[in-house]
Write a protein that holds these residues in place. Sequence first.
Motif, PDB file in Angstrom:
ATOM      1  N   CYS A  35       0.833  -1.208   0.000  1.00 31.51           N
ATOM      2  CA  CYS A  35       0.000   0.000   0.000  1.00 31.51           C
ATOM      3  C   CYS A  35       0.871   1.263   0.000  1.00 31.51           C
ATOM      4  O   CYS A  35       2.031   1.259   0.396  1.00 31.51           O
ATOM      5  CB  CYS A  35      -0.900  -0.017   1.237  1.00 31.51           C
ATOM      6  N   ASP A  63       0.299   3.896   1.851  1.00 32.18           N
ATOM      7  CA  ASP A  63       0.162   4.600   3.133  1.00 32.18           C
ATOM      8  C   ASP A  63       1.532   5.045   3.672  1.00 32.18           C
ATOM      9  O   ASP A  63       2.404   4.220   3.937  1.00 32.18           O
ATOM     10  CB  ASP A  63      -0.525   3.663   4.134  1.00 32.18           C
ATOM     11  N   HIS A 114      -1.563  -4.137   5.499  1.00 34.36           N
ATOM     12  CA  HIS A 114      -1.186  -3.490   6.761  1.00 34.36           C
ATOM     13  C   HIS A 114      -2.388  -3.098   7.599  1.00 34.36           C
ATOM     14  O   HIS A 114      -3.490  -2.889   7.094  1.00 34.36           O
ATOM     15  CB  HIS A 114      -0.318  -2.253   6.493  1.00 34.36           C
ATOM     16  N   CYS A 170      -5.655  -0.036   7.247  1.00 31.57           N
ATOM     17  CA  CYS A 170      -5.583   0.397   5.849  1.00 31.57           C
ATOM     18  C   CYS A 170      -6.883   1.129   5.490  1.00 31.57           C
ATOM     19  O   CYS A 170      -7.958   0.540   5.465  1.00 31.57           O
ATOM     20  CB  CYS A 170      -5.373  -0.796   4.924  1.00 31.57           C
TER      21      CYS A 170
HETATM   22 ZN   LIG Z   1      -3.316   1.006   3.092  1.00 30.16          ZN
END
Ligand SMILES: [Zn+2]
Length: 154
Positions: free
Chosen positions: A22, A24, A91, A94
Amino acid sequence: MPKVQLSSTLHDADAEVLVIHCSDHRFQAGYYEFLNLKLNLDENYDLLVLPGGPQCLTLVEYLPKFSWAGWKWFRYLVDSHELKRLVLIQHQDCRWYEGLPFHLHSSQDPRRRQEEDLRRARAALTKERPELKVELYYAGWDANQHITVDEVAG
Ligand SMILES: [Zn+2]
């Protein structure tokens, strides 16, 4: 801005690994440390970073265009670089999953939904490319906000 010269040099060795995780920002340093210092990938891997990470490979019916792009990128990288190993990471917390309807998964528990998607992605990937080794991981954090990573069992 004038040209910037970095200490990094071009990696000439072939990569055998594709990592999908991801975007993030909270996890990027942890991912980098995990991939390079724990899995010892030595900064030599292809990388797909997008919201929800490997979840894009499971959305064939719900978001078919998004899924199409994910599979297109996956096939391109595996074929053009002759990759042999995939590392898929989900993760904790998310935010991408907050926008997904619950009917897509058998549980409403966030971690279970993500682990279900990791297993779905591995099943679909190895069905198409049985020669690939696919590893699944789940990143979170501990009480001191240190990033932790668990391997997700099949
Ligand atoms: Zn994420």
